[in-house]
Design a protein around this motif. Structure first.
Motif, short mmCIF file in Angstrom:
data_model
loop_
_atom_site.label_atom_id
_atom_site.label_comp_id
_atom_site.label_asym_id
_atom_site.label_seq_id
_atom_site.Cartn_x
_atom_site.Cartn_y
_atom_site.Cartn_z
N PHE A 46 -4.42 -0.43 14.90
CA PHE A 46 -3.14 -0.86 14.33
C PHE A 46 -2.86 -0.10 13.04
O PHE A 46 -3.79 0.28 12.33
N ARG A 47 -1.58 0.05 12.74
CA ARG A 47 -1.18 0.68 11.48
C ARG A 47 0.21 0.19 11.09
O ARG A 47 1.11 0.11 11.93
N ASP A 48 0.37 -0.11 9.81
CA ASP A 48 1.70 -0.37 9.27
C ASP A 48 2.29 0.97 8.86
O ASP A 48 1.63 1.75 8.16
N TRP A 49 3.53 1.23 9.27
CA TRP A 49 4.12 2.52 8.94
C TRP A 49 5.64 2.39 8.86
O TRP A 49 6.29 2.03 9.83
N GLU A 53 5.06 -1.86 12.85
CA GLU A 53 3.65 -1.96 13.21
C GLU A 53 3.43 -1.01 14.39
O GLU A 53 4.16 -1.07 15.38
N LEU A 54 2.46 -0.14 14.25
CA LEU A 54 2.14 0.80 15.33
C LEU A 54 0.85 0.33 16.00
O LEU A 54 -0.13 0.02 15.33
N VAL A 55 0.88 0.28 17.31
CA VAL A 55 -0.29 -0.12 18.11
C VAL A 55 -0.73 1.13 18.86
O VAL A 55 -0.03 1.60 19.76
N ALA A 107 7.93 -5.04 12.12
CA ALA A 107 6.98 -5.58 11.14
C ALA A 107 6.88 -7.09 11.30
O ALA A 107 7.88 -7.77 11.49
N GLY A 108 5.65 -7.60 11.24
CA GLY A 108 5.42 -9.03 11.33
C GLY A 108 5.47 -9.62 12.72
O GLY A 108 5.37 -10.83 12.89
N GLU A 131 -7.26 -8.48 17.46
CA GLU A 131 -6.47 -9.19 16.45
C GLU A 131 -5.94 -8.20 15.44
O GLU A 131 -6.66 -7.33 14.96
N TYR A 132 -4.67 -8.37 15.10
CA TYR A 132 -4.05 -7.50 14.10
C TYR A 132 -4.09 -8.22 12.75
O TYR A 132 -3.60 -9.32 12.62
N LYS A 133 -4.68 -7.55 11.78
CA LYS A 133 -4.78 -8.10 10.43
C LYS A 133 -4.10 -7.11 9.47
O LYS A 133 -4.73 -6.14 9.03
#
Length: 135
Positions: A46-49, A53-55, A107-108, A131-133
């Motif tokens: 996972f990455r926030d960008w 949210e990128l999976v 996002a979220g 799980e995404y944290k």
């Protein structure tokens, strides 16, 4: 973490066959399944960008020659979506050439992603949930 990656890589090298029937990646399908099982913690990242949210499915793309299908579901939902793997190139089986080896989500919106693989022999992996944290 570096030690763990090194240990998994070393184990993967030990699983390489000396001879016998091989898949496009130069190893029997049973060994590819073993490597995927040993590295299942890396199937999804996972990455926030930029507000999304990128999976990522990069790891699975790198083992695409040993996988027929990747089904996934989001947030405990059914496995009703398919990640379409690039076609296997036997000359370069582990190359990840997709421009976007990920899905984009608002996002979220992602708490978890569940994945199940289907192998060329028709068998399926165990269902794995990631799980995404958010950071």
């Amino acid at each position: 973490m570096r030690f763990l990656k090194s240990a998994v890589f070393s184990l993967a090298l030990m699983l390489l066959p000396a001879s016998g029937p091989a898949s496009a990646q130069g190893m029997p399908p049973e060994q590819i399944k073993q490597i995927l099982d040993l590295t299942k913690a890396n199937w999804v990242a996972f990455r926030d960008w930029e507000g999304q949210e990128l999976v990522y499915f990069t790891h699975l793309e790198s083992w695409k020659c040993g996988i027929d299908y990747v089904f996934y579901g989001v947030n405990g939902g059914p496995l009703d979506q398919e990640w379409e793997l690039d076609e296997c190139d036997p000359a370069n089986p582990n190359a990840v050439l997709k421009d976007k080896p990920y899905i984009e989500r608002p996002a979220g919106s992602t708490q978890s992603v569940s994945v199940q693989l289907v192998f060329p022999d028709g068998s399926k992996s165990a269902l794995e949930t990631f799980e995404y944290k958010p950071q």
